[in-house]
Design an enzyme around this catalytic site. Structure first.
Site, mmCIF file in Angstrom:
data_model
loop_
_atom_site.group_PDB
_atom_site.id
_atom_site.type_symbol
_atom_site.label_atom_id
_atom_site.label_comp_id
_atom_site.label_asym_id
_atom_site.label_seq_id
_atom_site.Cartn_x
_atom_site.Cartn_y
_atom_site.Cartn_z
ATOM 1 N N GLN A 142 7.440 5.494 -56.225
ATOM 2 C CA GLN A 142 7.757 5.215 -55.052
ATOM 3 C C GLN A 142 6.529 5.282 -54.030
ATOM 4 O OE1 GLN A 142 10.141 3.560 -53.474
ATOM 5 N NE2 GLN A 142 9.315 3.824 -51.599
ATOM 6 N N GLY A 194 17.618 3.314 -51.421
ATOM 7 C CA GLY A 194 18.540 2.632 -52.058
ATOM 8 C C GLY A 194 17.989 1.202 -52.643
ATOM 9 N N GLY A 195 16.851 0.782 -51.963
ATOM 10 C CA GLY A 195 16.165 -0.441 -52.631
ATOM 11 C C GLY A 195 14.633 -0.281 -52.195
ATOM 12 N N MET A 196 13.723 -0.804 -52.865
ATOM 13 C CA MET A 196 12.283 -0.963 -52.237
ATOM 14 C C MET A 196 11.564 -2.389 -53.059
ATOM 15 S SD MET A 196 9.638 0.565 -51.099
ATOM 16 C CE MET A 196 8.105 -0.641 -50.932
ATOM 17 N N ASN A 219 9.257 -3.748 -54.052
ATOM 18 C CA ASN A 219 8.079 -4.005 -54.690
ATOM 19 C C ASN A 219 7.936 -5.477 -55.227
ATOM 20 O OD1 ASN A 219 7.354 -1.422 -54.579
ATOM 21 N ND2 ASN A 219 8.677 -0.744 -56.011
ATOM 22 N N GLU A 242 16.189 -6.491 -50.049
ATOM 23 C CA GLU A 242 14.879 -6.577 -50.647
ATOM 24 C C GLU A 242 14.209 -7.678 -51.008
ATOM 25 O OE1 GLU A 242 13.892 -3.691 -50.158
ATOM 26 O OE2 GLU A 242 15.802 -2.578 -49.922
ATOM 27 N N GLU A 297 10.731 -4.166 -41.211
ATOM 28 C CA GLU A 297 12.319 -4.007 -41.356
ATOM 29 C C GLU A 297 13.054 -4.881 -40.586
ATOM 30 O OE1 GLU A 297 12.954 -2.685 -44.050
ATOM 31 O OE2 GLU A 297 11.320 -1.583 -44.760
ATOM 32 N N TYR A 332 15.073 -0.884 -37.825
ATOM 33 C CA TYR A 332 15.858 -1.670 -38.752
ATOM 34 C C TYR A 332 16.882 -2.437 -37.688
ATOM 35 C CZ TYR A 332 14.687 0.623 -43.056
ATOM 36 O OH TYR A 332 14.121 1.072 -44.357
ATOM 37 N N ARG A 348 19.672 9.926 -53.649
ATOM 38 C CA ARG A 348 19.375 8.984 -52.722
ATOM 39 C C ARG A 348 19.433 9.558 -51.642
ATOM 40 N NH1 ARG A 348 22.720 3.207 -51.851
ATOM 41 N NH2 ARG A 348 21.880 2.718 -50.011
ATOM 42 N N LYS A 353 19.079 8.804 -48.459
ATOM 43 C CA LYS A 353 20.328 8.401 -47.291
ATOM 44 C C LYS A 353 21.592 9.344 -47.504
ATOM 45 C CE LYS A 353 23.157 4.526 -46.814
ATOM 46 N NZ LYS A 353 23.476 3.022 -47.144
HETATM 47 N N1 BES Z 1 11.217 -0.477 -47.579
HETATM 48 C C1 BES Z 1 12.372 -0.149 -47.485
HETATM 49 C C2 BES Z 1 12.278 1.734 -48.041
HETATM 50 C C3 BES Z 1 11.403 2.540 -47.610
HETATM 51 C C4 BES Z 1 11.131 2.626 -46.042
HETATM 52 C C5 BES Z 1 10.940 3.497 -48.292
HETATM 53 C C6 BES Z 1 10.293 3.342 -45.614
HETATM 54 C C7 BES Z 1 9.881 4.304 -47.694
HETATM 55 C C8 BES Z 1 9.778 4.520 -46.357
HETATM 56 C C9 BES Z 1 13.364 -0.771 -48.063
HETATM 57 O O1 BES Z 1 13.278 -2.191 -47.883
HETATM 58 C C10 BES Z 1 14.760 -0.321 -47.356
HETATM 59 O O2 BES Z 1 14.639 -0.657 -46.363
HETATM 60 N N2 BES Z 1 15.754 -0.181 -48.211
HETATM 61 C C11 BES Z 1 16.987 0.629 -47.657
HETATM 62 C C12 BES Z 1 17.956 -0.360 -47.755
HETATM 63 C C13 BES Z 1 18.296 -1.633 -47.091
HETATM 64 C C14 BES Z 1 19.171 -2.461 -47.351
HETATM 65 C C15 BES Z 1 18.097 -1.183 -45.406
HETATM 66 C C16 BES Z 1 17.378 1.798 -48.285
HETATM 67 O O3 BES Z 1 16.987 2.156 -49.188
HETATM 68 O O4 BES Z 1 18.094 2.414 -47.572
HETATM 69 ZN ZN ZN Z 2 13.619 -2.774 -45.994
#
Ligand code: BES
Ligand code: ZN
Length: 604
Positions: free
Chosen positions: A143, A272-274, A276, A300, A322, A385, A559, A561
């Site tokens: 990650q 939740g998602g990355m 890549n 993503e 974001e 976001y 996770r 979050k």
């Molecule tokens: N790019 C982010 C994940 C991220 C942000 C990782 C900052 C490390 C530092 C990814 O696109 C993201 O925002 N994931 C969210 C889910 C999304 C639906 C809002 C997550 O993982 O909660």
């Molecule tokens: Zn994102």
């Protein structure tokens, strides 16, 4: 009209990356060639990184590293012969890691480094066989966002630097590997796969995973990777991936990256998602069985049209990555499932933003520079976001959707495969869109959106009659006007449940918790988002029948979050904190370094 001058406080501040030692203004790497050997027993990567430089220069090359052992450094003038050269690892600091200074003659055009990662590399998670779903083979995943690429590759780890990639991976015979590359569908079955990424990407999008992987094709250009034991389930949940891609293309133009695959990771995946490139990494907690949490995939995927094409030049511009993505995610959802569904998600996002704003200092409520000198890795709030997306939605409402869509396509074409600063965006916006709308500027208060706290007047708020109905029911039930039977007269979607739980959270007693659980068995919901909300309420209300499930959840899921708020809630009472510490001691070997840090900060 407001001037852009106030936005460009100093052009240096605009592009200065406080989180990287590399000096991209002086010298840039344009291509990374990686050779990696995965040693599961020792939990290390042995790597050879060859960095091709943009042009010849005079001076030292400074790279970012964290916990890397550099074995030797070489340079080449024409790419054939390599010569040993001197290097030093500087002292560094906890946020940036350590600078690697490589002394180079002026004819150098490439640098080759042999290195080894450390067992506690912040960007890697190593899982023993028993920590995986299949229990038979070890697993490794990366990650890299925000600043963790440097813990597995010595690199210019600044979002300002984009480079193309070629890589070869060696590993034990019984595991397979994938990377953020265009050719996973061909490469991954091989025992010594080669990967290529012909489009330049920033270091935070470098990604690798290896384990007992399987693959299911979903369409000619989409598919899903995961451990063998869950690949069917994952393929069912994401069966409309091609449809999602087509919906995004209809709105924002052709997908630029060739294939789009999703990799479902073990439950310890910290986000939740990355996004890549070509290969979204995702937590298995988004598999609910009814596709209700797949908006994470849409998010993503949307990154493929937004920040993966043109990202914020430094972490002070993170909001642009974001905000555009959330805005576009909602548009894709609307295209796929209609405006009701999209508005529901927008309202839920807004509610979360409002809750967050009520807790945050004013200085953390701004879009640009919200990182404010702290570690960009521990800084994810709803501001970049949801406030960011609301800003873009407000612009859309001001100029009309047709014109805004056109603008978005032009904007990303203009900056394609490069980086953008906030003021570059604002300037582009004024020149190419707002100039044609006389009253747009006074209505939009751009400066206030970007540098002010809270939500400016005139925001284009979303509304949802579906959720309003849920809110009224929640109120009626809380005040005893209706029975639980009347609360839910027809089956609710995940989002209706989430809104309902939010409305009653903190306002009910154990008896009501019991009543709810009896009727709907929320303790065993099976939907990670609902479960999380319910467990949070259980801690708040000391609802002990859910404690066993809470402990299971905290042990199985990594996770961030979910973990951070649950531990925070537990830590509010002395007994809760003691129990939380005990759970953490047992569970933390399963947590990713990123999540471990987040929980530690709560418990200390
Ligand atoms: N790019 C982010 C994940 C991220 C942000 C990782 C900052 C490390 C530092 C990814 O696109 C993201 O925002 N994931 C969210 C889910 C999304 C639906 C809002 C997550 O993982 O909660
Ligand atoms: Zn994102």
């Amino acid at each position: 009209m407001l001037s852009t001058d106030s936005l460009i406080k100093s052009s240096k501040l605009e592009t200065y990356d406080a989180y990287s030692y590399s000096e991209p203004d002086r010298i840039r790497v344009k291509h990374l060639d990686l050779e990696l050997e995965i040693l599961f027993d020792q939990r290390i990567l042995k790597g050879t990184a060859t960095l091709i430089l943009h042009e010849r220069f005079v001076g030292d090359l400074v790279l970012d590293t964290r916990d890397l052992t550099i074995e030797d450094a070489e340079y080449s003038a024409h790419g054939r012969e390599f010569f040993r050269t001197a290097f030093e690892l500087g002292a560094g600091d906890p946020v940036r890691g350590a600078p690697l200074i490589i002394h180079l003659p002026s004819e150098a055009s490439a640098v080759r480094l042999r290195y080894i990662t450390s067992e506690n590399a912040s960007g890697l998670q190593w899982l023993d066989a028993l920590q995986t779903a299949g229990k038979r083979h070890p697993f490794l995943f990366t990650q890299s966002e925000a600043t963790h690429a440097r813990s597995w590759v010595p690199i210019q780890d600044s979002p300002r630097v984009r480079m193309t990639l070629s890589a070869r991976v060696r590993m034990p015979a019984d595991v397979k590997a994938v990377m953020s590359a265009v050719n996973n569908a061909e490469a991954w079955r091989k025992s010594d796969p080669q990967f290529t990424m012909p489009y330049p990407i920033p270091a935070y999008l470098l990604a690798l995973a290896a384990g007992d992987l399987d693959f299911r094709e979903l369409s000619t250009r989409t598919g899903v990777f995961s451990e063998k034991t869950i690949v069917e389930e994952a393929a069912r949940e994401f069966e409309n991936l091609e449809e999602m891609l087509c919906a995004a293309e209809a709105l924002f133009g052709p997908y630029r990256w060739g294939r789009y695959d999703v990799l479902v990771l073990p439950p310890s995946f910290p986000v939740g998602g990355m996004e890549n490139p070509c290969l979204t990494f995702t937590s298995p907690t988004i598999i609910a069985g009814d596709k209700s949490l797949t908006s994470v995939i849409v998010h993503e995927l949307a990154h493929s049209w937004s920040s993966n094409v043109a990202n914020g030049a430094t972490w002070r511009h993170f909001w642009m990555n974001e905000a555009f993505t959330v805005y576009m995610e909602r548009r894709i959802l609307e295209q796929l499932y209609g405006s009701r569904r999209a508005e529901i998600e927008a309202v839920l996002g807004l509610q979360e933003l409002k809750r967050e704003l009520s807790r945050l200092d004013a200085k953390d409520q701004v879009l640009e520079g919200q990182v404010n000198g702290r570690d960009p890795n521990s800084n994810a709030t709803q501001v970049p976001y949801e406030k960011g997306a609301l800003f873009l939605r407000t612009i859309e409402e001001t100029v009309g959707r047709r014109r805004f869509d056109e603008f978005l396509r032009e904007y990303f074409n203009h900056f394609a495969f490069g980086t953008v600063t906030t003021s570059q965006f604002v300037e582009y916006l004024r020149k190419n869109l707002l100039y044609a709308y006389q009253d747009a500027e006074p209505k939009l208060s751009i400066e206030e959106w970007i540098h002010g706290a809270g939500i400016p007047k005139g925001a284009a708020y979303p509304t949802s009659d579906v959720l309003e109905k849920v809110e009224r029911r929640a109120q009626d039930w809380l005040e005893g006007r209706i029975s639980l039977r009347d609360v839910q007269r027809s089956a609710w979607t995940t989002h209706e449940w989430l809104r309902f739980l939010e409305c009653i959270s903190g306002r009910i007693d154990t008896a009501k918790m019991q009543e709810l659980d009896r009727e709907f068995d929320l303790t065993n919901s099976g939907n990670a988002e609902i479960e999380y909300q319910w467990l949070l309420m259980a801690v708040r209300n000391r609802y002990t029948p859910a404690y066993q499930r809470l402990e299971q959840f905290l042990t199985a899921v990594g996770r961030r979050k979910f973990l951070k708020p649950l531990y925070l809630e537990l830590a509010k009472t002395p007994e809760g904190k003691k129990w939380a510490q005990a759970i953490y001691d047992r569970a933390s070997p399963n947590y990713h370094p990123i999540s471990r840090d987040a929980v530690k900060s709560v418990l200390n």
